[in-house]
Design an enzyme around this catalytic site. Structure first.
Site, PDB file in Angstrom:
ATOM      1  N   SER A  79       0.760  -0.598   0.223  1.00  0.00           N
ATOM      2  CA  SER A  79      -0.039   0.043  -0.155  1.00  0.00           C
ATOM      3  C   SER A  79       0.566   1.484  -0.124  1.00  0.00           C
ATOM      4  O   SER A  79       0.145   2.575  -0.976  1.00  0.00           O
ATOM      5  CB  SER A  79      -0.819   0.148   0.681  1.00  0.00           C
ATOM      6  OG  SER A  79      -1.543  -1.356   1.176  1.00  0.00           O
ATOM      7  N   GLU A  94      -6.983   0.727 -14.068  1.00  0.00           N
ATOM      8  CA  GLU A  94      -6.517  -0.776 -13.156  1.00  0.00           C
ATOM      9  C   GLU A  94      -7.424  -1.231 -12.061  1.00  0.00           C
ATOM     10  O   GLU A  94      -8.565  -2.267 -12.356  1.00  0.00           O
ATOM     11  CB  GLU A  94      -5.596  -0.907 -12.152  1.00  0.00           C
ATOM     12  CG  GLU A  94      -5.246  -2.150 -11.479  1.00  0.00           C
ATOM     13  CD  GLU A  94      -4.351  -2.353 -11.038  1.00  0.00           C
ATOM     14  OE1 GLU A  94      -3.475  -1.636 -10.277  1.00  0.00           O
ATOM     15  OE2 GLU A  94      -3.670  -3.353  -9.975  1.00  0.00           O
ATOM     16  N   GLN A 145     -39.108 -18.228   0.361  1.00  0.00           N
ATOM     17  CA  GLN A 145     -39.704 -17.156   0.138  1.00  0.00           C
ATOM     18  C   GLN A 145     -37.704 -16.627   0.563  1.00  0.00           C
ATOM     19  O   GLN A 145     -37.515 -15.595   0.317  1.00  0.00           O
ATOM     20  CB  GLN A 145     -40.603 -16.446   1.227  1.00  0.00           C
ATOM     21  CG  GLN A 145     -40.426 -14.841   1.197  1.00  0.00           C
ATOM     22  CD  GLN A 145     -41.658 -14.519   2.284  1.00  0.00           C
ATOM     23  OE1 GLN A 145     -41.293 -14.586   3.619  1.00  0.00           O
ATOM     24  NE2 GLN A 145     -41.914 -13.394   1.666  1.00  0.00           N
ATOM     25  N   GLY A 204     -24.068 -28.268  -0.106  1.00  0.00           N
ATOM     26  CA  GLY A 204     -22.799 -28.817   0.299  1.00  0.00           C
ATOM     27  C   GLY A 204     -22.646 -28.663  -1.176  1.00  0.00           C
ATOM     28  O   GLY A 204     -21.199 -29.071  -1.460  1.00  0.00           O
TER      29      GLY A 204
HETATM   30  C1  LIG Z   1      -2.670 -12.532  -6.383  1.00  0.00           C
HETATM   31  C2  LIG Z   1      -2.485 -10.663  -6.178  1.00  0.00           C
HETATM   32  C3  LIG Z   1      -1.675 -10.109  -7.553  1.00  0.00           C
HETATM   33  C4  LIG Z   1      -1.262  -9.403  -7.284  1.00  0.00           C
HETATM   34  N1  LIG Z   1      -0.574  -8.269  -8.836  1.00  0.00           N
HETATM   35  C5  LIG Z   1       0.347  -7.426  -9.071  1.00  0.00           C
HETATM   36  C6  LIG Z   1       0.933  -7.065  -9.230  1.00  0.00           C
HETATM   37  O1  LIG Z   1       0.525  -7.895 -10.839  1.00  0.00           O
HETATM   38  N2  LIG Z   1       1.956  -6.460 -10.062  1.00  0.00           N
HETATM   39  C7  LIG Z   1       1.897  -5.512  -8.362  1.00  0.00           C
HETATM   40  O2  LIG Z   1       2.852  -4.436  -8.579  1.00  0.00           O
HETATM   41  N3  LIG Z   1       1.213  -5.624  -7.047  1.00  0.00           N
HETATM   42  C8  LIG Z   1       0.250  -6.663  -7.484  1.00  0.00           C
HETATM   43  N4  LIG Z   1      -0.368  -7.183  -6.389  1.00  0.00           N
HETATM   44  C9  LIG Z   1       0.157  -6.590  -4.665  1.00  0.00           C
HETATM   45  C10 LIG Z   1      -1.158  -6.325  -3.914  1.00  0.00           C
HETATM   46  O3  LIG Z   1      -1.095  -4.814  -5.507  1.00  0.00           O
HETATM   47  C11 LIG Z   1      -0.608  -5.703  -2.964  1.00  0.00           C
HETATM   48  O4  LIG Z   1      -0.860  -7.081  -2.334  1.00  0.00           O
HETATM   49  C12 LIG Z   1      -1.782  -4.752  -2.095  1.00  0.00           C
HETATM   50  O5  LIG Z   1      -1.413  -3.376  -2.704  1.00  0.00           O
HETATM   51  C13 LIG Z   1      -1.459  -4.486  -0.779  1.00  0.00           C
HETATM   52  O6  LIG Z   1       0.027  -4.083  -0.378  1.00  0.00           O
HETATM   53  P1  LIG Z   1       0.447  -5.193   0.822  1.00  0.00           P
HETATM   54  O7  LIG Z   1       0.124  -6.318  -0.055  1.00  0.00           O
HETATM   55  O8  LIG Z   1       1.978  -5.108   0.701  1.00  0.00           O
HETATM   56  O9  LIG Z   1      -0.317  -5.007   2.461  1.00  0.00           O
HETATM   57  P2  LIG Z   1       0.036  -4.060   2.973  1.00  0.00           P
HETATM   58  O10 LIG Z   1       0.065  -2.471   2.191  1.00  0.00           O
HETATM   59  O11 LIG Z   1       1.243  -4.687   4.062  1.00  0.00           O
HETATM   60  O12 LIG Z   1      -1.142  -4.099   4.424  1.00  0.00           O
HETATM   61  C14 LIG Z   1      -1.834  -4.628   4.451  1.00  0.00           C
HETATM   62  C15 LIG Z   1      -2.813  -4.223   5.261  1.00  0.00           C
HETATM   63  O13 LIG Z   1      -2.976  -3.183   5.846  1.00  0.00           O
HETATM   64  C16 LIG Z   1      -4.006  -2.578   5.546  1.00  0.00           C
HETATM   65  N5  LIG Z   1      -3.413  -0.957   5.263  1.00  0.00           N
HETATM   66  C17 LIG Z   1      -1.932  -0.090   4.627  1.00  0.00           C
HETATM   67  N6  LIG Z   1      -2.258   1.011   5.226  1.00  0.00           N
HETATM   68  C18 LIG Z   1      -3.027   1.128   5.611  1.00  0.00           C
HETATM   69  C19 LIG Z   1      -3.938   2.581   6.522  1.00  0.00           C
HETATM   70  N7  LIG Z   1      -2.885   3.908   5.536  1.00  0.00           N
HETATM   71  N8  LIG Z   1      -4.857   2.357   6.689  1.00  0.00           N
HETATM   72  C20 LIG Z   1      -5.158   1.605   7.217  1.00  0.00           C
HETATM   73  N9  LIG Z   1      -5.538   0.405   6.763  1.00  0.00           N
HETATM   74  C21 LIG Z   1      -3.709   0.361   5.923  1.00  0.00           C
HETATM   75  C22 LIG Z   1      -3.905  -2.344   4.112  1.00  0.00           C
HETATM   76  O14 LIG Z   1      -5.527  -2.380   3.420  1.00  0.00           O
HETATM   77  C23 LIG Z   1      -4.010  -4.400   4.452  1.00  0.00           C
HETATM   78  O15 LIG Z   1      -5.039  -4.418   4.602  1.00  0.00           O
HETATM   79  C24 LIG Z   1      -1.142  -8.287  -6.720  1.00  0.00           C
HETATM   80  C25 LIG Z   1      -1.161  -9.033  -4.933  1.00  0.00           C
HETATM   81  C26 LIG Z   1      -1.818 -10.530  -4.782  1.00  0.00           C
HETATM   82  C27 LIG Z   1      -2.342 -11.297  -3.912  1.00  0.00           C
END
Ligand SMILES: Cc1cc2nc3c(=O)[nH]c(=O)nc-3n(C[C@H](O)[C@H](O)[C@H](O)COP(=O)(O)OP(=O)(O)OC[C@H]3O[C@@H](n4cnc5c(N)ncnc54)[C@H](O)[C@@H]3O)c2cc1C
Length: 380
Positions: A135, A243, A280, A341
């Protein structure tokens, strides 16, 4: 029925032909590809032969010369593949990896990457996320150090869709010591020496190769800089809008299909001397779900219309992403429940749809990040 705006008769004709192709060529293999944890690369060639990899791209690069509405039709229809992983692999190529080249690339980059990508000869991935930067995109640490004739890249990306199969990775790197959003650039990195991938196991999207990608002293030539040096954050932000809209459209397509199939099941399945839909509680549930599909499509189509009209509908796109991803997962869970199921069994489509839908509130900017953006837009 007349087409729902912003779509026209022409878009509906495209929908019919894309649906026919997907139901004929992709859907029959979905179960096997999910089990094999891979869909064949040839799928890209097949889509290209139908003109489906370049709907929104100009004809001089081999595209169809259409627009985002044509692409929107394809995204909705890809839900009918029945494999979220396959749709995700195609979607990553079409919706996140190639658009930055089209928008920010030089003519030479477009000929070298975009044109073969539209022909299905090169497969692309977008590499932004890192183990320490999801993020919080600005925290990324993959470095590109200046050397004679280009850069040397070191670092690691993770959760990258098409991360194993991609021939090129549109990669976000740090090109300056400046902190925060400054000093991020994009490089077009070819798979080759120093680039290695490892596929990850996950809850859903089984047919797609989500992977970590390591860069070890990877030389990238000067001409592979995409967009302006140190101005990559702009590219990231520009890319996110389409996106997120694409994810909303994908959810709408998947929700519509799941509703149709579940309603059909409820009309046929007998319990206590009546079809399930004769009870229902189930009938009301299906009515609520139809309302959810309709609400999600209205909000998404409104954002799409604004986007296509050239507005910068940050608020509407963010709301569409936030609303549809959670709604889609909840709808899939309710559809699973109505199947009883059978819904829990691998042989039915619905358990896969429920698992696949769980990614929506996380990927492409999580629900929490969407709320943070809305907080800013709404001046809270
Ligand atoms: C199957 C899959 C495919 C993907 N494909 C791509 C791709 O092609 N290219 C690419 O670059 N990325 C890709 N991603 C990455 C994806 O964009 C990230 O997983 C996503 O942006 C979240 O980042 P993170 O997993 O590091 O979670 P984190 O950023 O570590 O967040 C963890 C949790 O904390 C929350 N959080 C974080 N910051 C805050 C805040 N400020 N306030 C409140 N809550 C917060 C988040 O919402 C989340 O619930 C993919 C991910 C998956 C699982």
């Amino acid at each position: 029925m007349p087409p729902t705006p912003p779509f026209s008769d022409e878009h509906e004709q495209l929908r019919a032909s894309a649906r026919g192709f997907i139901e004929r060529e992709l859907a029959p293999h979905a179960q096997r590809w999910e089990e094999e944890r891979w869909f064949p690369d040839e799928v890209f060639g097949k889509l290209a032969a139908q003109g489906l990899l370049g709907l929104k791209y100009p004809e001089r690069y081999g595209g169809q010369g259409g627009d985002y509405l044509h692409e929107a039709v394809l995204i909705e229809e890809l839900a009918r593949t029945g494999s979220g992983g396959t749709a995700a692999g195609i979607g990553a190529h079409v919706n996140i990896a190639t658009p930055p080249i089209w928008k920010f690339g030089t003519e030479e980059q477009k000929q070298r990457y975009l044109a073969p990508a539209i022909r299905g000869e090169l497969i692309g991935a977008l590499g932004i996320t890192e183990p320490g930067a999801g993020s919080d995109v600005a925290a990324l640490r993959t470095r590109a150090d200046r050397v004679d004739g280009g850069w040397v890249v070191n670092g690691e990306k993770t959760y990258i869709t098409n991360g194993v199969r991609a021939h090129f990775i549109v990669t976000a790197v740090k090109t300056s010591e400046q902190g925060g959003h400054h000093g991020i650039s994009f490089l077009l990195v070819d798979r080759g020496e120093g680039v290695s991938s490892a596929k990850l196991e996950k809850l859903g999207w089984h047919a797609s190769d989500t992977a970590t990608i390591s860069f070890e002293d990877v030389f990238v030539p000067e001409e592979n800089l995409l967009g302006e040096l140190n101005d990559g954050f702009k590219l990231i932000m520009a890319n996110f809008q389409w996106e997120r809209l694409a994810m909303a459209l994908g959810a709408v397509g998947a929700m519509q299909l799941a509703w149709e199939r579940t309603a059909e099941f409820a009309r046929e399945r007998q319990a206590f001397g009546r079809p399930l839909s004769g009870h229902q509680a189930i009938r009301h549930k299906l009515a609520d779900l139809a309302t959810s599909v309709y609400t999600c499509s209205c909000v998404t189509y409104d954002a799409l219309r604004r986007f296509v009209d050239g507005e910068e509908p940050l608020r509407e796109v963010t709301m569409a992403k936030l609303l549809t991803q959670r709604a889609s997962f909840e709808l899939m869970d309710e559809c699973l429940q109505i199947h009883g199921g059978a819904g829990y069994m691998r042989e039915y489509w619905v358990e896969r749809a429920a698992r696949d839908a769980r990614l929506g509130p996380i990927g492409g900017g999580s629900d929490e990040i969407m709320r943070e953006i809305l907080g800013r837009v709404l001046a809270l």
